[in-house]
Design a protein around this motif. Sequence first.
Motif, PDB file in Angstrom:
ATOM      1  N   PHE A   1      27.659 -14.132  14.632  1.00  0.00           N
ATOM      2  CA  PHE A   1      27.194 -13.453  13.421  1.00  0.00           C
ATOM      3  C   PHE A   1      27.486 -14.322  12.215  1.00  0.00           C
ATOM      4  O   PHE A   1      28.433 -15.107  12.222  1.00  0.00           O
ATOM      5  N   GLN A   2      26.713 -14.149  11.160  1.00  0.00           N
ATOM      6  CA  GLN A   2      26.978 -14.869   9.916  1.00  0.00           C
ATOM      7  C   GLN A   2      28.345 -14.438   9.395  1.00  0.00           C
ATOM      8  O   GLN A   2      28.800 -13.342   9.672  1.00  0.00           O
ATOM      9  N   GLU A   3      28.978 -15.316   8.659  1.00  0.00           N
ATOM     10  CA  GLU A   3      30.298 -14.997   8.117  1.00  0.00           C
ATOM     11  C   GLU A   3      30.348 -15.213   6.607  1.00  0.00           C
ATOM     12  O   GLU A   3      31.427 -15.296   6.031  1.00  0.00           O
ATOM     13  N   SER A   4      29.190 -15.268   5.962  1.00  0.00           N
ATOM     14  CA  SER A   4      29.153 -15.525   4.529  1.00  0.00           C
ATOM     15  C   SER A   4      29.575 -14.320   3.701  1.00  0.00           C
ATOM     16  O   SER A   4      30.078 -14.475   2.600  1.00  0.00           O
ATOM     17  N   TRP A   5      29.329 -13.149   4.217  1.00  0.00           N
ATOM     18  CA  TRP A   5      29.715 -11.942   3.497  1.00  0.00           C
ATOM     19  C   TRP A   5      30.989 -11.424   4.141  1.00  0.00           C
ATOM     20  O   TRP A   5      31.017 -11.128   5.333  1.00  0.00           O
ATOM     21  N   ASN A   6      32.016 -11.304   3.354  1.00  0.00           N
ATOM     22  CA  ASN A   6      33.305 -10.924   3.920  1.00  0.00           C
ATOM     23  C   ASN A   6      33.646  -9.460   3.706  1.00  0.00           C
ATOM     24  O   ASN A   6      34.783  -9.060   3.867  1.00  0.00           O
ATOM     25  N   ARG A   7      32.667  -8.673   3.356  1.00  0.00           N
ATOM     26  CA  ARG A   7      32.919  -7.233   3.270  1.00  0.00           C
ATOM     27  C   ARG A   7      31.841  -6.491   4.051  1.00  0.00           C
ATOM     28  O   ARG A   7      30.711  -6.982   4.199  1.00  0.00           O
ATOM     29  N   PRO A   8      32.185  -5.344   4.555  1.00  0.00           N
ATOM     30  CA  PRO A   8      31.222  -4.583   5.370  1.00  0.00           C
ATOM     31  C   PRO A   8      30.159  -3.915   4.495  1.00  0.00           C
ATOM     32  O   PRO A   8      30.316  -3.818   3.275  1.00  0.00           O
ATOM     33  N   PRO A   9      29.093  -3.437   5.131  1.00  0.00           N
ATOM     34  CA  PRO A   9      28.074  -2.686   4.383  1.00  0.00           C
ATOM     35  C   PRO A   9      28.717  -1.488   3.678  1.00  0.00           C
ATOM     36  O   PRO A   9      29.737  -0.966   4.120  1.00  0.00           O
ATOM     37  N   VAL A  10      28.085  -1.060   2.607  1.00  0.00           N
ATOM     38  CA  VAL A  10      28.637   0.063   1.838  1.00  0.00           C
ATOM     39  C   VAL A  10      28.263   1.422   2.437  1.00  0.00           C
ATOM     40  O   VAL A  10      28.867   2.434   2.092  1.00  0.00           O
ATOM     41  N   ARG A  11      27.300   1.421   3.324  1.00  0.00           N
ATOM     42  CA  ARG A  11      26.902   2.662   4.008  1.00  0.00           C
ATOM     43  C   ARG A  11      25.977   2.317   5.162  1.00  0.00           C
ATOM     44  O   ARG A  11      25.554   1.187   5.320  1.00  0.00           O
ATOM     45  N   LEU A  12      25.658   3.322   5.976  1.00  0.00           N
ATOM     46  CA  LEU A  12      24.680   3.144   7.046  1.00  0.00           C
ATOM     47  C   LEU A  12      23.305   2.893   6.447  1.00  0.00           C
ATOM     48  O   LEU A  12      23.080   3.092   5.247  1.00  0.00           O
ATOM     49  N   LYS A  13      22.369   2.495   7.294  1.00  0.00           N
ATOM     50  CA  LYS A  13      20.998   2.251   6.856  1.00  0.00           C
ATOM     51  C   LYS A  13      20.395   3.544   6.278  1.00  0.00           C
ATOM     52  O   LYS A  13      20.786   4.642   6.669  1.00  0.00           O
ATOM     53  N   VAL A  14      19.439   3.369   5.374  1.00  0.00           N
ATOM     54  CA  VAL A  14      18.783   4.513   4.743  1.00  0.00           C
ATOM     55  C   VAL A  14      17.649   4.984   5.646  1.00  0.00           C
ATOM     56  O   VAL A  14      16.727   4.227   5.954  1.00  0.00           O
ATOM     57  N   GLU A  15      17.723   6.252   6.044  1.00  0.00           N
ATOM     58  CA  GLU A  15      16.734   6.819   6.957  1.00  0.00           C
ATOM     59  C   GLU A  15      15.375   6.970   6.279  1.00  0.00           C
ATOM     60  O   GLU A  15      15.280   7.170   5.073  1.00  0.00           O
ATOM     61  N   LYS A  16      14.323   6.903   7.080  1.00  0.00           N
ATOM     62  CA  LYS A  16      12.943   7.015   6.576  1.00  0.00           C
ATOM     63  C   LYS A  16      12.778   8.328   5.807  1.00  0.00           C
ATOM     64  O   LYS A  16      13.155   9.398   6.284  1.00  0.00           O
ATOM     65  N   GLY A  17      12.235   8.210   4.594  1.00  0.00           N
ATOM     66  CA  GLY A  17      11.961   9.371   3.759  1.00  0.00           C
ATOM     67  C   GLY A  17      13.145   9.848   2.932  1.00  0.00           C
ATOM     68  O   GLY A  17      12.980  10.619   1.993  1.00  0.00           O
ATOM     69  N   LYS A  18      14.346   9.413   3.234  1.00  0.00           N
ATOM     70  CA  LYS A  18      15.534   9.859   2.515  1.00  0.00           C
ATOM     71  C   LYS A  18      15.740   8.995   1.268  1.00  0.00           C
ATOM     72  O   LYS A  18      15.610   7.779   1.318  1.00  0.00           O
ATOM     73  N   TYR A  19      16.061   9.650   0.157  1.00  0.00           N
ATOM     74  CA  TYR A  19      16.366   8.936  -1.079  1.00  0.00           C
ATOM     75  C   TYR A  19      17.874   8.818  -1.212  1.00  0.00           C
ATOM     76  O   TYR A  19      18.599   9.803  -1.048  1.00  0.00           O
ATOM     77  N   VAL A  20      18.334   7.614  -1.502  1.00  0.00           N
ATOM     78  CA  VAL A  20      19.765   7.363  -1.689  1.00  0.00           C
ATOM     79  C   VAL A  20      19.953   6.577  -2.975  1.00  0.00           C
ATOM     80  O   VAL A  20      19.257   5.582  -3.206  1.00  0.00           O
ATOM     81  N   TYR A  21      20.881   7.035  -3.791  1.00  0.00           N
ATOM     82  CA  TYR A  21      21.259   6.315  -5.010  1.00  0.00           C
ATOM     83  C   TYR A  21      22.667   5.772  -4.816  1.00  0.00           C
ATOM     84  O   TYR A  21      23.566   6.498  -4.384  1.00  0.00           O
ATOM     85  N   LEU A  22      22.839   4.488  -5.136  1.00  0.00           N
ATOM     86  CA  LEU A  22      24.171   3.885  -5.066  1.00  0.00           C
ATOM     87  C   LEU A  22      24.538   3.322  -6.440  1.00  0.00           C
ATOM     88  O   LEU A  22      23.808   2.477  -6.980  1.00  0.00           O
ATOM     89  N   SER A  23      25.651   3.771  -6.979  1.00  0.00           N
ATOM     90  CA  SER A  23      26.108   3.230  -8.255  1.00  0.00           C
ATOM     91  C   SER A  23      26.726   1.849  -8.069  1.00  0.00           C
ATOM     92  O   SER A  23      26.802   1.072  -9.019  1.00  0.00           O
ATOM     93  N   HIS A  24      27.154   1.550  -6.825  1.00  0.00           N
ATOM     94  CA  HIS A  24      27.701   0.227  -6.492  1.00  0.00           C
ATOM     95  C   HIS A  24      27.081  -0.252  -5.184  1.00  0.00           C
ATOM     96  O   HIS A  24      27.736  -0.235  -4.140  1.00  0.00           O
ATOM     97  N   PRO A  25      25.812  -0.685  -5.238  1.00  0.00           N
ATOM     98  CA  PRO A  25      25.187  -1.185  -4.004  1.00  0.00           C
ATOM     99  C   PRO A  25      25.862  -2.478  -3.552  1.00  0.00           C
ATOM    100  O   PRO A  25      26.686  -3.043  -4.278  1.00  0.00           O
ATOM    101  N   TYR A  26      25.476  -2.930  -2.374  1.00  0.00           N
ATOM    102  CA  TYR A  26      26.077  -4.144  -1.825  1.00  0.00           C
ATOM    103  C   TYR A  26      25.870  -5.339  -2.752  1.00  0.00           C
ATOM    104  O   TYR A  26      26.764  -6.154  -2.941  1.00  0.00           O
TER     105      TYR A  26
END
Length: 180
Positions: free
Chosen positions: A75-100
């Motif tokens: 796996f790539q190792e350039s990003w040293n922090r995990p995702p901020v959440r699971l993937k966004v499901e089809k049709g679902k709206y998600v707002y992130l004040s601190h996206p990746y």
Amino acid sequence: MSTDVKTMNRKVFKAGMKKSHRIIHTHVQDILSSACERLLADAVQSKEFQGFTGNTQTSYACGIYMDGKLAYCSFQESWNRPPVRLKVEKGKYVYLSHPYEGHARGVRGKTDVDSLYGSDTSLNFLKSYTNVPKKGFSIVMCTGTEYSEYIESSRNLNVLTETWQRARQILLQNLKPIPQ
């Protein structure tokens, strides 16, 4: 030549061939492992999107298949922090004040996704992938986000296409002779 000498020569020859196959196999695996690291670095360097959840960029992965079986995964190792959440499901709206990456924003899922993090999807894909030669070596590179194609086709942003276009050149740059 006596039968004993022929038998002994045959054993020595078989042992030598077995050793040479092992040396060649290890050498090719080293070359392909280095190529995978270069491919992953290229994908990171040429990515054109800003990550929202972080699943796409943290899921860049390469698998090396030997004789039809997954033998190595990176796996790539350039990003040293995990995702901020699971993937966004089809049709679902998600707002992130601190996206990746990038500024606060919302997105609506455009593609059916599984309920895994991208890196888990990549690993599952590489483990289950069977469209590889039954003899020899091959490399498979992927992301673990079902919407990678959407990012490329609808938003016209590079995810892996440019790396795929340079893959042959990257592999050839990693070829080297077997050390004496």
